[in-house]
Design an enzyme around this catalytic site. Sequence first.
Site, PDB file in Angstrom:
ATOM      1  N   VAL A  26     177.163  39.032 -12.912  1.00 36.48           N
ATOM      2  CA  VAL A  26     176.172  39.626 -12.043  1.00 36.48           C
ATOM      3  C   VAL A  26     176.881  40.659 -10.737  1.00 36.48           C
ATOM      4  CG1 VAL A  26     174.566  39.123 -10.052  1.00 36.48           C
ATOM      5  CG2 VAL A  26     174.551  37.847 -12.265  1.00 36.48           C
ATOM      6  N   LYS A  63     177.879  47.274 -13.007  1.00 36.96           N
ATOM      7  CA  LYS A  63     177.651  47.782 -14.308  1.00 36.96           C
ATOM      8  C   LYS A  63     176.871  49.074 -14.226  1.00 36.96           C
ATOM      9  CE  LYS A  63     176.288  43.991 -16.167  1.00 36.96           C
ATOM     10  NZ  LYS A  63     176.602  43.007 -14.800  1.00 36.96           N
ATOM     11  N   MET A  75     187.669  48.917  -6.784  1.00 35.46           N
ATOM     12  CA  MET A  75     189.107  48.622  -6.189  1.00 35.46           C
ATOM     13  C   MET A  75     189.019  49.274  -4.669  1.00 35.46           C
ATOM     14  SD  MET A  75     191.241  47.627  -8.275  1.00 35.46           S
ATOM     15  CE  MET A  75     192.834  48.042  -7.500  1.00 35.46           C
ATOM     16  N   GLY A  95     146.170  15.069 -39.585  1.00 36.43           N
ATOM     17  CA  GLY A  95     145.798  14.834 -38.417  1.00 36.43           C
ATOM     18  C   GLY A  95     146.178  14.046 -37.311  1.00 36.43           C
ATOM     19  N   LEU A  96     145.373  13.847 -36.227  1.00 33.56           N
ATOM     20  CA  LEU A  96     146.109  12.874 -35.161  1.00 33.56           C
ATOM     21  C   LEU A  96     146.273  11.554 -35.657  1.00 33.56           C
ATOM     22  CD1 LEU A  96     143.889  14.069 -32.256  1.00 33.56           C
ATOM     23  CD2 LEU A  96     146.482  14.652 -32.651  1.00 33.56           C
ATOM     24  N   SER A  97     147.191  10.631 -35.028  1.00 30.21           N
ATOM     25  CA  SER A  97     147.240   9.279 -35.312  1.00 30.21           C
ATOM     26  C   SER A  97     145.846   8.744 -34.948  1.00 30.21           C
ATOM     27  CB  SER A  97     148.393   8.719 -34.410  1.00 30.21           C
ATOM     28  OG  SER A  97     148.496   7.486 -34.628  1.00 30.21           O
ATOM     29  N   SER A 118     151.797  15.210 -39.585  1.00 29.82           N
ATOM     30  CA  SER A 118     152.496  16.469 -39.793  1.00 29.82           C
ATOM     31  C   SER A 118     152.010  17.633 -39.152  1.00 29.82           C
ATOM     32  CB  SER A 118     152.241  16.746 -41.315  1.00 29.82           C
ATOM     33  OG  SER A 118     150.902  16.720 -41.768  1.00 29.82           O
TER      34      SER A 118
END
Length: 641
Positions: free
Chosen positions: A40, A44, A174, A480-482, A554
Amino acid sequence: MPPEDHASYTPDAQIADDIHAYLDRHQHKTLLRFITCGSVDDGKSTLIGRLLYDSKTIFEDQLAALEADSKRVGTQGGDIDFALLVDGLAAEREQGITIDVAYRFFATSARKYIVADTPGHEQYTRNMVTGASTADLAVILIDARKGVLTQTRRHSYLAHLVGIRRIVLAVNKMDLVGYDQARFDAIVADYRGFAESIGIEDFTAIPISGFRGDNVTNASANMRWYDGPTLIEHLDTVELDQSKDAAGAFRMPVQWVNRPNLDFRGFSGLVAGGSVRAGDAVRVLPSGRTSTVARIVALGGDLEQAVAGQSVTLTLADEIDCSRGDAIVAADQPPQVADQFEATIVWMADEALLPGRGYWLKSATQTVTASVQPPKYQVNVNTLERLAAKTLELNAIGVANLSTDRPIVFAPYTAPDGSTNKTLGGFVLIDKFTNATVAAGMIHFALRRAQNVHWQATDITREQHAALKNQQPAVLWFTGLSGAGKSTIANLVERKLARMNRHTFLLDGDNVRHGLNRDLGFTDADRVENIRRVGEVAKLMTDAGLIVITAFISPFRSERDMVRAMMKPGEFIEVHIDTPLADAEARDVKGLYAKARSGQLKNFTGIDSPYEAPDAPEIRIDTRAMSAEEAADAIVARLIA
């Protein structure tokens, strides 16, 4: 100008000829792409602005606006702030830093240039890699007051990693160290030690002041101790590697099949290496079919020869199968074809790599599904240590094995002689759902198993297995959900199918974790691998002619789609057991939600880990509208319809 034409020759004609001569010279100039990088505030953007100014690439209105902007920001002594030419984003100007990659064009009497100004902040390292991927040369800037910094090493490592072999070490500012030669020499010595450790064999060191212009375009009167070239002199004369590309074996990835009418069928693409003539023997990969080149068609007519860097259309003497993603190559020097590789991966996404997940892999004109294995190691670019890693986070660099769903044509990114093949050795990984580029990679080599492991043909086909059971194989994938009721409904479905003399097997999420997947936890990466393994087992069972019923949370769409892609069309039936989180949590028969809420159970789906519901499942079961028995009847009816 011929003497006899002198009387009729007008000043306007002279101007037209001068313009034509200039454009002709400009058209035949070589093009050098280079990148400026470093830490940084190393200067540049200022350096690029100076190059644009000195090469007279700035229009008068731009210069006037630049002078006005410089006065507003209050540059010292009323000097022009050249960085404002490049820092185009409002956020960049406000913060005084570069965020995005800025591309600029300029030209000298000797050469044309495209320069990429890349950000110095570590969090924008991915932007730097993007700019470096197409560069022929890198200008590494160092603030003479600060010396070699962490980002100097990081960007040097990345530039070398992506195949840049021409390095300019520009020791900038420089003027702020009194043009001290001893300071310059100390920085160069420090950098040389690091450069050699990462394989940079040579570089050109130039002391400059981008702000004052010392040694940028003109030699500096303040540094008479330096007798090397100015930066622009070096850029104008540095040799390019185009001859090496042309000297190699012929390779052309096919971009598209050119079929304007029934009488013409050609294959268009950019020649990535070597050269080809009409009559040359060629091979189409990955199929391996051979033919000869009948014609080389270009915009201006047929060519006798095409070389690396030219875009052409080839017609072949034989009618063979060839399409986008294939490669036409020299018949006697074909590149490799494989579906498993070791590669270096630069991770560029905010979300971490999920080993085992399917990503799009794009290499040349090829697009395939690829999965990455857990990294072998991650590279600490500051110390070059190899660190253990289970995944890769933003801006991390690691080495890992990856596999594709079908063989691709490739060449090692870096050859033993140090040359690079960015076209067939490089790739990007793309998230299948967001279409965001998440990683860039460089192939090292094909894994030995890719050549040594072959599919063994068997006499009894999957169709015969299914016929023996008098049924069509299928996968009923419950998600599906638990607590949604997946296992309860799946068990009822299997009982009903058994009464109908159907051959089934139930894979339950909890049950497979007692054996096949007992080594997996519940992190996102482990969930991906859990589903991948179950998908492979389900595929083998459908090959045996079975109806497979799976009951897994899943949670990720990409993994469910991965399993779908493993199966024959129509065999994967996604069943969404759609239960609201509040209802699933109210049941909580295993007490899991309570543990997750109290912090005892991490990475629990619906609480601190996401669930991605199916967009268009084949079957949706609303558990608020029907009982488990009714849901099972509906699923069986859909299956046997």
